[in-house]
Design an enzyme around this catalytic site. Structure first.
Site, PDB file in Angstrom:
ATOM      1  N   LYS A   1       4.778   9.471   8.386  1.00 14.96           N
ATOM      2  CA  LYS A   1       4.712   8.980   9.765  1.00 14.96           C
ATOM      3  C   LYS A   1       5.807   9.564  10.674  1.00 14.96           C
ATOM      4  O   LYS A   1       5.748  10.719  11.045  1.00 14.96           O
ATOM      5  CB  LYS A   1       4.699   7.447   9.763  1.00 14.96           C
ATOM      6  CG  LYS A   1       3.473   6.892   8.967  1.00 14.96           C
ATOM      7  CD  LYS A   1       3.435   5.394   8.922  1.00 14.96           C
ATOM      8  CE  LYS A   1       2.442   4.882   7.920  1.00 14.96           C
ATOM      9  NZ  LYS A   1       1.048   4.880   8.391  1.00 14.96           N
TER      10      LYS A   1
ATOM     11  N   ASP B   1       9.350   2.670  -0.755  1.00 13.89           N
ATOM     12  CA  ASP B   1       8.328   3.375   0.032  1.00 13.89           C
ATOM     13  C   ASP B   1       8.642   3.103   1.510  1.00 13.89           C
ATOM     14  O   ASP B   1       8.309   2.046   2.037  1.00 13.89           O
ATOM     15  CB  ASP B   1       6.938   2.862  -0.349  1.00 13.89           C
ATOM     16  CG  ASP B   1       5.870   3.448   0.564  1.00 13.89           C
ATOM     17  OD1 ASP B   1       4.672   3.207   0.313  1.00 13.89           O
ATOM     18  OD2 ASP B   1       6.218   4.128   1.561  1.00 13.89           O
TER      19      ASP B   1
ATOM     20  N   TYR C   1       0.855  -1.182   0.000  1.00 14.29           N
ATOM     21  CA  TYR C   1       0.000   0.000   0.000  1.00 14.29           C
ATOM     22  C   TYR C   1       0.891   1.231   0.000  1.00 14.29           C
ATOM     23  O   TYR C   1       1.838   1.320   0.788  1.00 14.29           O
ATOM     24  CB  TYR C   1      -0.885  -0.017   1.241  1.00 14.29           C
ATOM     25  CG  TYR C   1      -1.813   1.171   1.394  1.00 14.29           C
ATOM     26  CD1 TYR C   1      -1.603   2.106   2.408  1.00 14.29           C
ATOM     27  CD2 TYR C   1      -2.893   1.364   0.547  1.00 14.29           C
ATOM     28  CE1 TYR C   1      -2.455   3.186   2.570  1.00 14.29           C
ATOM     29  CE2 TYR C   1      -3.756   2.452   0.708  1.00 14.29           C
ATOM     30  CZ  TYR C   1      -3.528   3.362   1.723  1.00 14.29           C
ATOM     31  OH  TYR C   1      -4.377   4.441   1.875  1.00 14.29           O
TER      32      TYR C   1
HETATM   33  P1  KE4 Z   1      -0.677   8.335   4.394  1.00 24.88           P
HETATM   34  O1  KE4 Z   1      -1.203   9.021   3.164  1.00 24.88           O
HETATM   35  O2  KE4 Z   1      -1.756   7.530   5.107  1.00 24.88           O
HETATM   36  O3  KE4 Z   1       0.082   9.265   5.336  1.00 24.88           O
HETATM   37  O4  KE4 Z   1       0.464   7.283   3.920  1.00 24.88           O
HETATM   38  C1  KE4 Z   1       0.115   6.318   2.965  1.00 24.88           C
HETATM   39  C2  KE4 Z   1       1.073   5.148   3.098  1.00 24.88           C
HETATM   40  C3  KE4 Z   1       2.088   5.009   2.177  1.00 24.88           C
HETATM   41  N1  KE4 Z   1       2.971   3.987   2.268  1.00 24.88           N
HETATM   42  C4  KE4 Z   1       2.878   3.073   3.259  1.00 24.88           C
HETATM   43  C5  KE4 Z   1       3.874   1.958   3.315  1.00 24.88           C
HETATM   44  C6  KE4 Z   1       1.848   3.171   4.228  1.00 24.88           C
HETATM   45  O5  KE4 Z   1       1.767   2.237   5.202  1.00 24.88           O
HETATM   46  C7  KE4 Z   1       0.934   4.227   4.158  1.00 24.88           C
HETATM   47  C8  KE4 Z   1      -0.206   4.389   5.146  1.00 24.88           C
HETATM   48  N2  KE4 Z   1      -0.341   3.366   6.111  1.00 24.88           N
HETATM   49  C9  KE4 Z   1      -1.664   3.146   6.624  1.00 24.88           C
HETATM   50  C10 KE4 Z   1      -1.625   1.955   7.589  1.00 24.88           C
HETATM   51  N3  KE4 Z   1      -1.379   0.752   6.933  1.00 24.88           N
HETATM   52  C11 KE4 Z   1      -2.229   4.380   7.278  1.00 24.88           C
HETATM   53  C12 KE4 Z   1      -3.454   4.174   8.115  1.00 24.88           C
HETATM   54  C13 KE4 Z   1      -4.679   4.686   7.434  1.00 24.88           C
HETATM   55  O6  KE4 Z   1      -4.824   4.482   6.213  1.00 24.88           O
HETATM   56  O7  KE4 Z   1      -5.499   5.294   8.183  1.00 24.88           O
END
Ligand code: KE4
Length: 429
Positions: A267, A239, A144
């Site tokens: 994060k 990523d 993701y």
């Molecule tokens: P954000 O747009 O949510 O800040 O980041 C996206 C993203 C990109 N790359 C990786 C490896 C990620 O894990 C994420 C976001 N992680 C999720 C949890 N698996 C965020 C939680 C959510 O979607 O509320």
């Protein structure tokens, strides 16, 4: 544990916010029941709307590596806010955090700050396409990279939980340029490269996957990807939104000794405030506006409050680099205890772990990619989730997530968690 006030707050929220949440995975849809509304948090503990104290293994999905309401981070934000919250003009603190990130992370000369991990990954892919002049990208099923259209093709995390691998609203025109490979399966990448010779701009992956549960790369997998990118003149994008500044000071490039061409962050780099970033060597980053032709922008990019939180966090991680080994030891201790309790209850399980990322899969098979993660027992996971919650332990409300440990966790907290696993295990089949 009672959750009346959380349920009442959820009912109110659902009237004015879709599904009552601002991010789907928070809604507990995968595990059932109403989500917990948190009131405040300190260190390793959450305090919810019903006054329950919970040991937190989500830590805001990664950012709170030092624990919640960590004084140096909070004070930095408070002091900065007194000077104004946003200017839309360059400020010195952006240079300070950029210099520190470049010092901590190998192979990057410049970094551009944005407001989320999604924005970082979306911008990194646009930059790779602009730099190479090619349209197609290769991603991995179950990884993701945020909710940008190009990534919602059998994405991991929430999109998998909702069983909508190709989200409505993503056009076929977009989807056709995203090729899907299988994590830890280099032949699947080689096949795509042969079928699309000369058309692929980049390969993007989570160097340690955290959105199918935690899935480390198979031995040699990252090296093989690096070699394929070199031979096909493709950019390799790590990523590191989850792994950056968590698995090592320099993230997975340092941990595995592999050079990525572009690295994305989120994060931890924001210290709990909305920050994403992407970084690369000068040759690539200088393609970005206003210097180069690839456009990317943002009103709140480099926001001073967010930079103050991120800088305070990175400074502490840079000064106290023993945190990474301490977190690794705590996670190994937890791993051993969980496995002991589940084995004692004769519950089939596989635990994946790397550094301070860990996940429990109710499967007697190894979990090394999306299919094997999806084959695990969701029913047992949901029972496990609620069983732990009843004991005051808060883990990710989906089997397709990783747990994140924080530095504030004590061994007493870990022992309490392991004991709770023993209790929860009695409800599993
Ligand atoms: P954000 O747009 O949510 O800040 O980041 C996206 C993203 C990109 N790359 C990786 C490896 C990620 O894990 C994420 C976001 N992680 C999720 C949890 N698996 C965020 C939680 C959510 O979607 O509320």
């Amino acid at each position: 544990m009672i959750y009346q006030r959380s349920s009442a707050l959820f009912a109110e929220a659902k009237k004015v916010i879709p599904g009552g949440v601002n991010s789907p995975v928070r809604a507990f849809k995968a595990v059932g029941g109403d989500p917990i509304f948190v009131e405040r948090a300190k260190g390793a503990y959450l305090y919810d709307a019903d006054g329950n104290k919970l040991i937190d293994y989500i830590n805001s999905w990664g950012p709170m590596i030092l624990g919640h309401a960590h004084e140096p981070v909070v004070n930095a934000v408070i002091e900065k806010a007194k000077l104004g919250t946003s200017f839309g003009m360059p400020t010195e603190i952006e240079t300070e955090i950029a210099e520190l990130a470049i010092q901590m992370v190998p192979n990057i000369d410049k970094i551009r700050f944005v407001n989320s991990g999604t924005e970082a990954c979306m911008s990194a892919v646009r930059l790779a396409r602009g730099f190479t002049g090619r349209d197609k990208i290769i991603k991995f099923a179950g990884c993701y990279h945020g909710h940008s259209d190009s990534f919602l093709i059998q994405a991991g995390s929430g999109a998998v939980t909702f069983g909508t691998p190709n989200s409505p609203g993503v056009t076929q025109g977009t989807a056709k340029d995203t090729l899907l490979a299988k994590y830890n399966d280099i032949e699947s990448v080689e096949r795509l490269l042969q079928e699309n010779e000369g058309e692929v701009a980049c390969i993007i992956l989570e160097p340690v996957a955290g959105n199918m549960g935690c899935i480390p790369p198979a031995d040699g997998f990252l090296q093989q990807l690096r070699a394929l990118c070199d031979s096909h003149e493709i950019l390799l994008i790590f990523d590191e939104v989850m792994t950056g500044f968590r698995l090592a000071k320099g993230g997975c490039q340092e941990l595995f000794g592999i050079r990525a061409d572009i690295v994305t962050f989120g994060k931890v780099i924001g210290g709990g405030l909305p920050v994403g970033a992407f970084a690369a060597r000068n040759e690539i980053m200088d393609y970005l506006a206003p210097l180069g032709p690839v456009y990317q922008a943002g009103t709140l990019s480099g926001n001073p409050l967010a930079m103050a939180a991120g800088l305070a966090m990175l400074r502490e991680l840079n000064d106290r680099s023993e945190i990474f080994s301490s977190l690794q030891e705590k996670t190994a201790y937890l791993h051993k205890g969980i496995s002991r309790e589940l084995s004692r209850a004769s519950i089939a399980h596989t635990i994946n772990r790397l550094g301070s990322m860990i996940s429990v899969h109710f499967s007697d098979m190894p979990v090394a990619d999306f299919d094997s993660a999806a084959a695990a027992s969701n029913e047992n996971f949901n029972r496990f989730f609620h069983g732990l919650l009843k004991e005051g332990i808060y883990i990710a409300p989906s089997a397709f997530e990783t747990w994140f440990l924080c530095d504030a966790l004590s061994y007493d907290d870990l022992d309490m968690t392991i004991k709770a696993v023993g209790t929860a295990a009695t409800k599993l089949k």
